[in-house]
Scaffold this active site. Structure first.
Site, mmCIF file in Angstrom:
data_model
loop_
_atom_site.group_PDB
_atom_site.id
_atom_site.type_symbol
_atom_site.label_atom_id
_atom_site.label_comp_id
_atom_site.label_asym_id
_atom_site.label_seq_id
_atom_site.Cartn_x
_atom_site.Cartn_y
_atom_site.Cartn_z
ATOM 1 N N ASP A 279 -44.069 32.430 87.373
ATOM 2 C CA ASP A 279 -44.216 32.238 85.933
ATOM 3 C C ASP A 279 -45.175 31.081 85.689
ATOM 4 O O ASP A 279 -45.969 30.740 86.563
ATOM 5 C CB ASP A 279 -42.834 31.970 85.315
ATOM 6 C CG ASP A 279 -42.703 32.529 83.910
ATOM 7 O OD1 ASP A 279 -43.346 31.973 82.997
ATOM 8 O OD2 ASP A 279 -41.967 33.508 83.719
ATOM 9 N N ASP B 97 -32.408 18.942 91.439
ATOM 10 C CA ASP B 97 -32.087 19.517 92.748
ATOM 11 C C ASP B 97 -32.132 21.042 92.768
ATOM 12 O O ASP B 97 -31.683 21.655 93.741
ATOM 13 C CB ASP B 97 -30.696 19.059 93.220
ATOM 14 C CG ASP B 97 -30.580 17.550 93.296
ATOM 15 O OD1 ASP B 97 -31.574 16.912 93.677
ATOM 16 O OD2 ASP B 97 -29.502 17.015 92.972
ATOM 17 N N HIS C 158 -42.713 28.703 79.129
ATOM 18 C CA HIS C 158 -42.075 29.972 79.493
ATOM 19 C C HIS C 158 -41.335 29.911 80.822
ATOM 20 O O HIS C 158 -40.183 30.349 80.931
ATOM 21 C CB HIS C 158 -43.160 31.048 79.530
ATOM 22 C CG HIS C 158 -42.668 32.452 79.551
ATOM 23 N ND1 HIS C 158 -42.612 33.201 80.702
ATOM 24 C CD2 HIS C 158 -42.232 33.265 78.562
ATOM 25 C CE1 HIS C 158 -42.169 34.415 80.419
ATOM 26 N NE2 HIS C 158 -41.928 34.486 79.124
ATOM 27 N N VAL D 151 -27.461 23.292 79.143
ATOM 28 C CA VAL D 151 -27.570 24.706 79.487
ATOM 29 C C VAL D 151 -27.199 24.916 80.951
ATOM 30 O O VAL D 151 -27.697 24.218 81.829
ATOM 31 C CB VAL D 151 -29.003 25.213 79.241
ATOM 32 C CG1 VAL D 151 -29.130 26.681 79.625
ATOM 33 C CG2 VAL D 151 -29.397 25.015 77.780
ATOM 34 N N ALA E 167 -42.916 46.360 86.069
ATOM 35 C CA ALA E 167 -41.620 47.016 85.900
ATOM 36 C C ALA E 167 -41.678 48.517 86.150
ATOM 37 O O ALA E 167 -40.648 49.180 86.168
ATOM 38 C CB ALA E 167 -41.078 46.743 84.496
ATOM 39 N N VAL F 38 -38.679 48.222 92.172
ATOM 40 C CA VAL F 38 -38.473 47.038 91.335
ATOM 41 C C VAL F 38 -37.371 47.327 90.322
ATOM 42 O O VAL F 38 -37.368 48.383 89.682
ATOM 43 C CB VAL F 38 -39.774 46.654 90.602
ATOM 44 C CG1 VAL F 38 -39.522 45.554 89.573
ATOM 45 C CG2 VAL F 38 -40.829 46.211 91.606
ATOM 46 N N SER G 11 -38.266 38.754 78.829
ATOM 47 C CA SER G 11 -38.549 37.650 79.742
ATOM 48 C C SER G 11 -37.286 36.836 80.005
ATOM 49 O O SER G 11 -37.167 36.180 81.038
ATOM 50 C CB SER G 11 -39.620 36.724 79.152
ATOM 51 O OG SER G 11 -40.902 37.261 79.318
#
Length: 369
Positions: A7, A19, A47, A68, A159, A164, A212
């Site tokens: 990304d 870490d 992103h 988060v 995709a 995949v 995403s």
């Protein structure tokens, strides 16, 4: 488990990534060698950090009690930076992907996450060898299906590549997202793609949406499955995720839908259910596809990730207000009403509890410490 995030780069500043990143690489030619410097202008350069947040953020504060927390908060990340269309990268985008995938495989990735699309079903022949290299080394590759709101009406490469695991998006009711998803026969599963949160490079928390974000949720589940079932090869990891997915609205169990794939990912069932082993990847074989179709197309069909193929980016986003401000989830809020992701057994097995399962526990929407 080690997950490569290919990304814009996973920033090294936020405490949520402490870490988490064990190594990195820049394939764009304009980033830092370790892949940690966000590539391109904001918000596109944020992103990669948003993607990594959903996958493996550690939380903040003492013992990670705030902030988060990702789906697989004990997973190890590799940050592989690439340049999207507005990054001024001098390297052809297709070549960046080849470099990024091969580097990830060579540096121990068990799972690769690609939260991008080229807005075209086909891909350059150079990708054949790179993605087959990942398959030959037993790496699970996961890619975003793309967003209608960004111009992707039908799933695009990577995709569409056989083998995949492509990921579509759903809203909080579990219905296919109108703008933050796409459709196509190659979709494997769906995951939440609306009202997502992500840690930005400056430590603030932003609200965002798109497949995403759905892709790293599933990549996190793949890491959990590989941790709980180390004996499984990539094909059986993917099979566990698709076989245990819950049907979308008006979808019969066991069928593959162009909106939901095999269904909405269920992390708890993917980790704990009894699933019969398979001998083949349910998402198909790239090797077989190349043998059948590539000779007819020639060495390169001329399409794929060229100058006109624009990877998925996200619109400008404002940081979320601090907890208690009234417009964002408060302390201990759980997006989509799912039981939080938890880590059990120290550095050993990771387990997710919950109905849809593939989501995050956002304990507090606030600026990262």
């Amino acid at each position: 488990m080690t997950v490569a995030v290919i990304d814009s780069g996973v920033a090294d500043g936020p405490a949520a990534f402490r870490d988490a990143v064990a190594g990195g690489h820049d394939a764009s030619g304009v980033g830092e060698p370790d892949g940690r410097a966000p590539v391109g202008p904001r918000p596109g350069s944020d992103h990669g950090s948003w993607v990594a947040s959903l996958l493996a953020a550690r939380g903040t504060g003492e013992d990670g009690e705030d902030g988060v927390i990702g789906v697989a908060p004990e997973a190890t990340l590799l940050s592989v930076s690439i340049g999207f269309a507005d990054s001024a990268s001098p390297v052809d985008f297709g070549d960046q992907i080849v470099d990024a995938v091969r580097w990830s495989v060579d540096h121990g990735a068990d799972v690769i996450n690609l939260s991008l699309t080229t807005n075209t079903k086909s891909w350059p022949s150079s990708w054949d060898d790179a993605f087959q290299y990942a398959a030959d080394h037993d790496v699970v590759v996961i890619a975003a299906a793309g967003n209608r709101g960004a111009g992707t009406d039908v799933v695009g490469a990577p995709a569409t590549i056989p083998g995949v695991l492509s990921v579509a998006g759903v809203d909080r009711e579990g219905t296919a997202s109108r703008d933050s998803s796409s459709q196509g026969i190659t979709i494997g599963v769906a995951a939440p793609s609306e009202e997502l949160l992500g840690v930005s490079p400056d430590g603030s928390v932003a609200r965002w949406e798109g497949t995403s974000g759905a892709a790293p949720i599933v990549a996190g589940v793949a890491a959990l499955v590989r941790s709980a079932h180390p004996e499984l090869d990539a094909a059986n990891v993917i099979n566990r995720i698709t076989a245990t997915a819950r049907p979308g609205p008006e979808q019969e169990e066991g069928t593959q839908s162009p909106l939901y794939g095999f269904g909405i990912v269920d992390a708890d069932r993917a980790v704990t259910a009894s699933v019969e082993p398979v001998g083949e990847n349910p998402m198909g074989s790239l090797e077989d596809w190349v043998a059948t179709y590539r000779p007819a197309q020639g060495e390169d069909d001329g399409e794929g990730a060229g100058a006109d193929a624009v990877p998925e980016t996200v619109p400008p986003l404002e940081p979320e207000p601090e907890a208690g401000a009234g417009s964002g989830p408060g302390a201990d809020a759980v997006i989509y009403g799912i039981v939080p992701v938890v880590a059990l057994g120290g550095t050993a097995t990771l387990v997710v509890l919950g109905a849809i399962g593939a989501t995050r526990h956002f304990r507090r929407v606030s600026e990262e410490e």
